[in-house]
Design a protein around this motif. Structure first.
Motif: not given
Length: 280
Positions: A25-29, A109-119
């Motif tokens: 949620a923090d990364l999405k924000q 870069k933030l989208k990549l971090e979000l994808s990794l966090a979701e994985e």
């Protein structure tokens, strides 16, 4: 017992999964905020240049041989100063002070971090998946927010439908009133054109988006889910079996079927009339 298994950091499985959700949620924000920041950094200078070009073009086209009116000139000057100051502040905060949390970071870069966090969240949840009985029991506790969401969406579409209908009623009545009041003269023709355009747009929008039907479907689904939740809490038919696991399984299956039906109705409303008849 699955929720009491400790992880490497000393917390519980539940706390670990909650932390993953918080990180996601923090990364999405952060992605939303970063998009606005990037839009401001690149958009403000573009607006500044556009304002200067429009001001110069206006001078050449309309006041080439005369002085530009002070009111118009002041608008361009003030707009240019505000945009220039905004651009300077944004560039200073971005590159000099790095006040923003993600200064210098790209949205990619933030989208990549979000994808990794979701994985990581998926892998952790899969590794620590509780028994089906526990998941079914927790499923019931997630339904009240879903019921609230359905009713809020229903109220939204109902209010939209009422607003569109009132605009349609008033515009239709105003057309007759303006026609009877004027001869019509030239100002009245403009009013009639605007009112006729409004009636046409509202009629077309109401027929395409169907807010009344959406509101009815959402409210009906919310009422049905709440009815089954109440029956499950009271232990009445069809949730009066002696085995609690059987009642939980039936309840989850019934609610998911109702949600699937709701999604199907939404898809049918999004299709043209001919497509709806084929689906039905």
């Amino acid at each position: 017992m699955a929720g009491l298994i400790g992880d490497a950091s000393g917390g519980t499985t539940t706390d670990s999964l909650i932390q993953y959700r918080r990180d996601i949620a923090d990364l999405k924000q952060r992605i939303k905020i970063r998009r606005l920041q990037v839009l401001g950094i690149f958009g403000t200078p573009i607006l500044l240049v556009s304002t200067l070009i429009v001001g110069a073009s206006s001078k050449v086209l309309f006041w080439l041989n005369s002085e530009m009116p002070d009111a118009v000139l002041n608008v361009f000057i003030v707009s240019g100063l505000i945009l220039a100051a905004a651009s300077g502040v944004q560039f200073y905060v971005e590159f000099a002070e790095e006040v923003w949390e993600d200064s210098g970071a790209s949205v990619r870069k933030l989208k990549l971090e979000l994808s990794l966090a979701e994985e990581r969240h998926i892998l952790e949840a899969r590794r620590r998946t509780p028994p089906s009985a526990d998941r079914q029991a927790s499923y019931k506790e997630r339904l009240p927010p879903e019921i609230v969401r359905l009713r809020m969406d229903s109220r939204h579409y109902r209010r939209l439908h009422l607003l569109m209908q009132w605009l349609l009623f008033l515009s239709s009545a105003a057309i007759s009133a303006v026609t009877a009041w004027f001869d019509p003269s030239q100002p009245a023709k403009g009013v009639l054109i605007c009112l006729g355009f409004t009636v046409t747009v509202i009629t077309a929008a109401a027929g395409y988006f169907k807010p009344r039907e959406r509101a009815f479907n959402l409210q009906q689904t919310a009422d049905n889910i709440e009815q089954h939740a109440t029956a499950f809490e009271l232990g009445i038919s069809p949730y009066n079996a002696p085995e609690e696991a059987r009642n939980l399984e039936l309840f989850a299956t019934t609610v998911e079927d109702m949600r699937a039906d709701q999604r199907m109705r939404e898809q049918q409303l999004d299709q043209p009339q001919q497509g709806q008849q084929q689906v039905i």
